[in-house]
Enzyme design. Structure first.
Site, mmCIF file in Angstrom:
data_model
loop_
_atom_site.group_PDB
_atom_site.id
_atom_site.type_symbol
_atom_site.label_atom_id
_atom_site.label_comp_id
_atom_site.label_asym_id
_atom_site.label_seq_id
_atom_site.Cartn_x
_atom_site.Cartn_y
_atom_site.Cartn_z
ATOM 1 N N GLU A 102 0.806 -1.216 0.000
ATOM 2 C CA GLU A 102 0.000 0.000 0.000
ATOM 3 C C GLU A 102 0.843 1.273 0.000
ATOM 4 O O GLU A 102 0.580 2.210 -0.752
ATOM 5 C CB GLU A 102 -0.928 -0.038 1.222
ATOM 6 N N THR A 124 2.284 -8.420 -1.188
ATOM 7 C CA THR A 124 2.443 -8.469 0.273
ATOM 8 C C THR A 124 2.095 -9.871 0.747
ATOM 9 O O THR A 124 1.148 -10.476 0.234
ATOM 10 C CB THR A 124 1.541 -7.470 1.040
ATOM 11 N N ASP A 126 0.776 -10.369 3.448
ATOM 12 C CA ASP A 126 -0.424 -10.210 4.286
ATOM 13 C C ASP A 126 -1.725 -10.364 3.494
ATOM 14 O O ASP A 126 -2.787 -10.526 4.080
ATOM 15 C CB ASP A 126 -0.436 -8.825 4.942
ATOM 16 N N GLY A 169 0.808 -10.522 9.803
ATOM 17 C CA GLY A 169 -0.443 -9.958 9.295
ATOM 18 C C GLY A 169 -0.836 -8.799 10.192
ATOM 19 O O GLY A 169 -1.704 -8.926 11.045
ATOM 20 N N ARG A 170 -0.140 -7.667 9.975
ATOM 21 C CA ARG A 170 -0.304 -6.546 10.898
ATOM 22 C C ARG A 170 -1.739 -6.027 10.946
ATOM 23 O O ARG A 170 -2.285 -5.759 12.003
ATOM 24 C CB ARG A 170 0.646 -5.414 10.496
ATOM 25 N N ARG A 264 3.242 -22.964 25.466
ATOM 26 C CA ARG A 264 4.457 -22.499 24.786
ATOM 27 C C ARG A 264 4.042 -21.665 23.572
ATOM 28 O O ARG A 264 2.955 -21.850 23.026
ATOM 29 C CB ARG A 264 5.287 -23.683 24.271
ATOM 30 N N HIS A 270 9.751 -13.529 10.474
ATOM 31 C CA HIS A 270 10.203 -13.332 9.088
ATOM 32 C C HIS A 270 10.459 -14.620 8.331
ATOM 33 O O HIS A 270 10.691 -14.569 7.113
ATOM 34 C CB HIS A 270 11.434 -12.422 9.076
ATOM 35 N N VAL A 271 10.415 -15.762 9.030
ATOM 36 C CA VAL A 271 10.491 -17.053 8.318
ATOM 37 C C VAL A 271 9.389 -17.096 7.246
ATOM 38 O O VAL A 271 9.557 -17.690 6.186
ATOM 39 C CB VAL A 271 10.302 -18.203 9.341
ATOM 40 N N GLN A 272 8.257 -16.438 7.537
ATOM 41 C CA GLN A 272 7.128 -16.443 6.590
ATOM 42 C C GLN A 272 7.416 -15.605 5.349
ATOM 43 O O GLN A 272 6.744 -15.731 4.330
ATOM 44 C CB GLN A 272 5.869 -15.880 7.269
HETATM 45 O O1 F6P Z 1 3.462 -6.338 5.691
HETATM 46 C C1 F6P Z 1 4.258 -7.458 5.774
HETATM 47 C C2 F6P Z 1 4.755 -7.674 7.175
HETATM 48 O O2 F6P Z 1 5.543 -8.837 7.192
HETATM 49 C C3 F6P Z 1 3.686 -7.724 8.248
HETATM 50 O O3 F6P Z 1 3.026 -8.951 8.297
HETATM 51 C C4 F6P Z 1 4.493 -7.409 9.476
HETATM 52 O O4 F6P Z 1 3.687 -6.843 10.487
HETATM 53 C C5 F6P Z 1 5.475 -6.404 8.973
HETATM 54 O O5 F6P Z 1 5.594 -6.600 7.578
HETATM 55 C C6 F6P Z 1 6.823 -6.514 9.613
HETATM 56 O O6 F6P Z 1 7.620 -5.492 9.131
HETATM 57 P P1 F6P Z 1 9.183 -5.408 9.395
HETATM 58 O O7 F6P Z 1 9.841 -6.466 8.574
HETATM 59 O O8 F6P Z 1 9.522 -4.050 8.927
HETATM 60 O O9 F6P Z 1 9.383 -5.641 10.840
#
Ligand code: F6P
Length: 340
Positions: A102, A124, A126, A169-170, A264, A270-272
């Site tokens: 965006e 994205t 997300d 998924g912010r 737990r 960021h693996v995703q």
């Molecule tokens: O928009 C993609 C995303 O991975 C979100 O899911 C996550 O909240 C954000 O980016 C994390 O951003 P950064 O890598 O800047 O911490």
């Protein structure tokens, strides 16, 4: 024709596949391409590299972006428009292909409003961009999260524990919803639907009663519906949204305290986003890269390429800016009957 390609915002599996497709098609048309380094930042600072067919060989399975990326606030891009235009003129660029979410597409729209030929390519993990049915990167992220959930079921059951999986998924719960359903999570919590902690507790307890251990998938910004909890544990982000920092571990601690069961947390993070794109994402990214060149060839202004049904179409860039594509309540309720 000379095109400039840039990748902006958070990286995403499939970005390199877009670059490869666009550069190869441009070459077939006898055009040339230049790559802008680190998104809008590179254009502001005049940092670019050549992008020829040999430069994009072998890129289909490669994650990240060979151009680098950065998140430049849209106000900064808008303020820098004269500098960006100067850089484009110095490079002799006729059209810009901006691949991003965006924020990046808002910058693309602003540049397009100056009269430049700019084409957006939505991306994205997300999947929260409006104007397109699905974004590339999402499928890969869902597959990574699903595999993690599959693995966590067995260890949860061996130890009779609660396992909370926090996914990205912010602003939208698409990754949580799709991976949670695919992985058979017992509870899925998304930012669009604030959760009732008593209800989550009762789903957990019912799962233990059926002699299985619960796996809870929680999107990073899912929040409880109890304002007192949000006031006690919450924080406010720079855009004014309330969230609980470390939402996954927080939820696990609450559930452990309430149920007396060991809990737990696995934060996938960021693996995703990293690593090789799925076949679906490579295919979609390739089609979008090819279509972006067609839009440049037609000289259409203020457009982005998008997936609608099975077709790649071009849509107004403005469609992707301003409103996010979030999970409709009905899509959540459809699967919530399986919780517990
Ligand atoms: O928009 C993609 C995303 O991975 C979100 O899911 C996550 O909240 C954000 O980016 C994390 O951003 P950064 O890598 O800047 O911490």
């Amino acid at each position: 024709v000379k095109i400039a390609l840039l990748t902006g915002g958070g990286d995403c599996p499939g970005l390199n596949a877009v670059l490869r497709a666009a550069v190869r098609k441009a070459d077939l048309l006898g055009w040339s391409a230049v790559g802008v380094l680190d998104g809008w930042r590179g254009l502001i600072e005049g940092r670019t590299r050549a992008l020829t067919v040999p430069d994009v060989r072998g890129l289909l399975p490669r994650g990240g972006t060979i151009l680098g990326t950065s998140g430049v606030p849209r106000a900064e891009v808008i303020a820098a428009l004269p500098v960006i235009e100067e850089a484009l003129d110095a490079l002799g660029v006729d059209a810009v292909i901006a691949i991003g979410g965006e924020g990046t597409l808002a910058g693309a729209l602003a540049l397009s409003d100056t009269g430049r030929l700019v084409v957006g390519v939505p991306k994205t993990i997300d999947n929260d961009l409006s104007g397109t049915d699905v974004t590339f990167g999402f499928d890969t992220a869902v597959n990574v999260a699903t595999e993690a959930i599959d693995r966590l079921h067995t260890t949860a059951e061996s130890h009779h524990r609660i396992l909370v999986v926090e996914v990205m998924g912010r602003n939208a719960g698409w990754i949580a919803l799709h991976s949670g359903v695919a992985g058979g999570a017992n509870v899925i919590l998304i930012p669009e639907v604030p959760f009732d902690l008593d209800q989550v507790q009762s789903w957990i307890e019912s799962r233990f009663r059926s002699s299985f251990a619960p796996v809870v998938v929680v999107a990073e910004r899912a929040v409880p519906d109890d304002p007192a909890l949000l006031a006690q544990y919450g924080a406010t982000d720079p855009w004014g949204a309330r969230f609980i920092p470390g939402g996954g571990p927080w939820l696990a601690a609450q559930l452990q305290r309430r149920t007396g069961r060991d809990a737990r947390t696995t934060v996938l993070g960021h693996v995703q986003r990293g690593g090789t794109p799925s076949a679906f994402d490579r295919h979609l990214a390739t089609r979008l890269g090819l279509a972006a060149i067609d839009v440049v060839a037609r000289g259409e202004h203020g457009r982005m390429v998008a997936l609608r049904g099975a077709d790649i179409v071009d849509a107004a860039l403005a469609d992707a800016v301003g409103t996010l594509n979030t999970v409709p309540r009905s899509r959540y309720d459809e699967v919530a009957i399986l919780f517990g």
